[in-house]
Motif scaffolding. Structure first.
Motif, short mmCIF file in Angstrom:
data_model
loop_
_atom_site.label_atom_id
_atom_site.label_comp_id
_atom_site.label_asym_id
_atom_site.label_seq_id
_atom_site.Cartn_x
_atom_site.Cartn_y
_atom_site.Cartn_z
N LYS A 285 23.32 15.16 8.40
CA LYS A 285 23.09 14.36 9.60
C LYS A 285 21.66 13.81 9.61
N GLN A 286 20.70 14.68 9.25
CA GLN A 286 19.30 14.23 9.21
C GLN A 286 19.11 13.10 8.19
N LEU A 287 19.71 13.27 7.02
CA LEU A 287 19.59 12.27 5.96
C LEU A 287 20.30 10.98 6.34
N TYR A 288 21.43 11.13 7.02
CA TYR A 288 22.17 9.95 7.50
C TYR A 288 21.30 9.17 8.47
N ASP A 289 20.68 9.88 9.43
CA ASP A 289 19.84 9.23 10.42
C ASP A 289 18.69 8.47 9.75
N ALA A 290 18.16 9.04 8.67
CA ALA A 290 17.01 8.43 8.01
C ALA A 290 17.40 7.28 7.08
N ASP B 45 21.08 15.80 -1.81
CA ASP B 45 21.01 15.01 -0.58
C ASP B 45 22.24 14.11 -0.44
N ILE B 46 22.67 13.55 -1.56
CA ILE B 46 23.86 12.70 -1.53
C ILE B 46 25.08 13.54 -1.13
N ALA B 47 25.15 14.75 -1.67
CA ALA B 47 26.25 15.65 -1.30
C ALA B 47 26.23 15.92 0.20
N ALA B 48 25.04 16.14 0.74
CA ALA B 48 24.93 16.42 2.17
C ALA B 48 25.39 15.22 2.99
N ILE B 49 24.99 14.01 2.57
CA ILE B 49 25.39 12.80 3.31
C ILE B 49 26.91 12.63 3.26
N VAL B 50 27.49 12.83 2.06
CA VAL B 50 28.95 12.69 1.94
C VAL B 50 29.64 13.73 2.83
N THR B 51 29.12 14.96 2.84
CA THR B 51 29.70 15.99 3.70
C THR B 51 29.63 15.56 5.16
N TYR B 52 28.49 15.03 5.55
CA TYR B 52 28.35 14.60 6.95
C TYR B 52 29.32 13.46 7.31
N ILE B 53 29.33 12.44 6.44
CA ILE B 53 30.17 11.27 6.75
C ILE B 53 31.66 11.63 6.75
N THR B 54 32.08 12.42 5.75
CA THR B 54 33.50 12.70 5.62
C THR B 54 33.96 13.79 6.60
N ASN B 55 33.06 14.22 7.47
CA ASN B 55 33.44 15.16 8.53
C ASN B 55 32.97 14.69 9.90
N SER B 56 32.67 13.39 10.01
CA SER B 56 32.28 12.80 11.29
C SER B 56 33.12 11.56 11.50
N PHE B 57 32.97 10.94 12.65
CA PHE B 57 33.61 9.65 12.95
C PHE B 57 35.13 9.72 12.78
N GLY B 58 35.70 10.88 13.03
CA GLY B 58 37.15 11.02 12.92
C GLY B 58 37.61 11.54 11.56
N ASN B 59 36.66 11.70 10.61
CA ASN B 59 37.01 12.23 9.29
C ASN B 59 36.96 13.76 9.30
N ASP B 60 37.75 14.36 8.39
CA ASP B 60 37.82 15.82 8.38
C ASP B 60 38.16 16.29 6.97
N GLN B 61 37.19 16.17 6.04
CA GLN B 61 37.49 16.48 4.63
C GLN B 61 36.89 17.78 4.15
N CYS C 282 22.11 0.62 9.48
CA CYS C 282 23.22 -0.31 9.25
C CYS C 282 24.53 0.22 9.83
N HIS C 283 24.84 1.48 9.57
CA HIS C 283 26.17 1.98 9.94
C HIS C 283 26.23 2.52 11.37
N ALA C 284 25.08 2.61 12.05
CA ALA C 284 24.99 3.02 13.45
C ALA C 284 25.23 4.52 13.64
N SER C 285 24.71 5.04 14.74
CA SER C 285 24.78 6.48 14.97
C SER C 285 26.22 6.96 15.15
N ASP C 286 27.09 6.07 15.63
CA ASP C 286 28.50 6.45 15.80
C ASP C 286 29.37 6.00 14.63
#
Lengths: 216, 147
Positions: B43-48, B114-130, B53-57
């Motif tokens: 989440k921290q890396l995503y925010d930074a 860090d890339i792994a962390a971002i993928v984990t965050y994205i694929t488990n947010s915004f309706g995703n659940d991987q 571009c992709h917005a907080s939501d």
């Protein structure tokens, strides 16, 4: 004595109310005092910094000049369509301004591209269309490097520039600058901050009221 | 006596709840902890790195920047996400039934973890659940990037 305090506080209360009613935005930028002769008397008048004449091409390949913005208040920013850093945030916020004043004949938006090489009118049109912007209330403007950069830095007071090391190749500040119908600067807001953009929209209402009430 | 019992009972049930919560926390296994660590860092890396571009939501920006809420797209491209984040993307894609073709910039500076962390965050947010996407998986996927 008590009565005095009471009346003083009532007076204060009144003055607080009246100053709120006639709230005006400050006038920004450089100013100079000019002596004029009116009815044989010498008076000192303040001349404020104004936006000079300009001429650019918009997303429809039409020429847009300072005349296009005559009788309007408008918001200006600087961006480029391939900007990977702050532009998406800025335009996500500018869309709020656009949606709020859509169709209002007194309000316009001008986004100047600082990537004069890549951002052709066709590219600007594509960008506008993808953002859901129709018509020309929001102008996307292209001009020569010097004309845009001079206007930005000397007149809108926004720093822009080319920088090979910056993401996307250009650097610029994210200000939204509010210009009144007399081409004077009335506010600058950080376009990357949602609360600043809320402030901008509140100030635009104040500015529109200023003209509606006729007290310039 | 009876009334005293009654005033005590809400506290007692609270204490039971707290003990239960502690019990659950200690039951979290290594993988759950890993997931929590990756997700929080992500989440921290995503925010930074991504939020502009992709917005907080995760909504993106209209027709310009795709949203990250297309669970099917993210599931199908799970093994490509690391490469996209690291090297950017310059191709036409279909997300939520809409076409997007803007260039996505690269993030070459990001290490695999860090890339792994971002993928984990994205694929488990915004309706995703991987679930967890760890560094090992990222390093394996990143070796297969086609540029």
């Amino acid at each position: 004595m008590k009565f005095l305090y009471l009346s003083a506080s009532v007076l204060l209360l009144f003055s607080a109310c009246s100053s709120k009613e006639s709230k005006k935005l400050p006038i920004l930028g450089n100013r100079e005092a000019v002596e004029k002769t009116v009815d044989g008397k010498t008076v000192v008048d303040t001349v404020y910094q104004t936006i000079p004449e300009f001429s650019f091409v918009n997303q429809d390949s039409n020429i847009v000049t300072d005349k296009t913005f005559e009788g309007k208040i408008y918001v200006v920013d600087f961006f480029f369509t391939t900007c990977p850093s702050i532009c998406p945030v800025m335009h996500r916020n500018m869309l709020k301004v656009y949606e709020k004043y859509k169709g209002n004949p007194d309000v316009m938006i001008a986004s100047h591209t600082i990537d004069y090489k890549h951002d052709t009118p066709a590219k600007l049109k594509e960008y506008a269309t993808k953002m859901g912007v129709e018509g020309t209330q929001w102008e996307f403007l292209r001009g020569s490097r010097d004309s845009v950069y001079t206007l930005a830095e000397k007149h809108y007071l926004v720093a822009v520039g080319e920088d090979k090391n910056a993401p996307g190749g250009y650097v610029h500040q994210g200000w939204f600058v509010l210009v009144d119908k007399d081409k004077r600067l009335r506010g600058a807001y950080d376009g990357t901050q949602a609360d600043q953009v809320d402030k901008l929209m509140a100030d635009m209402d104040v500015l529109l009221d200023e003209y509606r009430n006729g007290n310039k | 006596m009876n009334t005293g019992m009654e005033t005590n009972s809400p506290f007692r049930s609270l204490a039971v709840l707290v003990m239960f919560a502690f019990g659950l926390a200690s039951c979290q296994n290594e993988k759950d902890l890993d997931y929590a660590r990756y997700y929080t860092n992500g989440k921290q890396l995503y925010d930074a790195n991504c939020l502009n571009c992709h917005a907080s939501d995760g909504a993106g920006l209209r027709g310009l920047i795709p949203p990250l809420s297309d669970t099917l797209f993210l599931r199908k491209n799970r093994d490509r996400l690391a490469c996209i984040i690291k090297h950017g993307m310059n191709e036409k894609i279909q997300v939520n039934g809409k076409e997007y073709d803007q260039l996505m910039p690269a993030n070459e500076q990001l290490p695999d973890i860090d890339i792994a962390a971002i993928v984990t965050y994205i694929t488990n947010s915004f309706g995703n659940d991987q679930g967890l996407y760890d560094q090992e998986e990222a390093s394996r996927d990143l070796k297969k990037c086609v540029e």
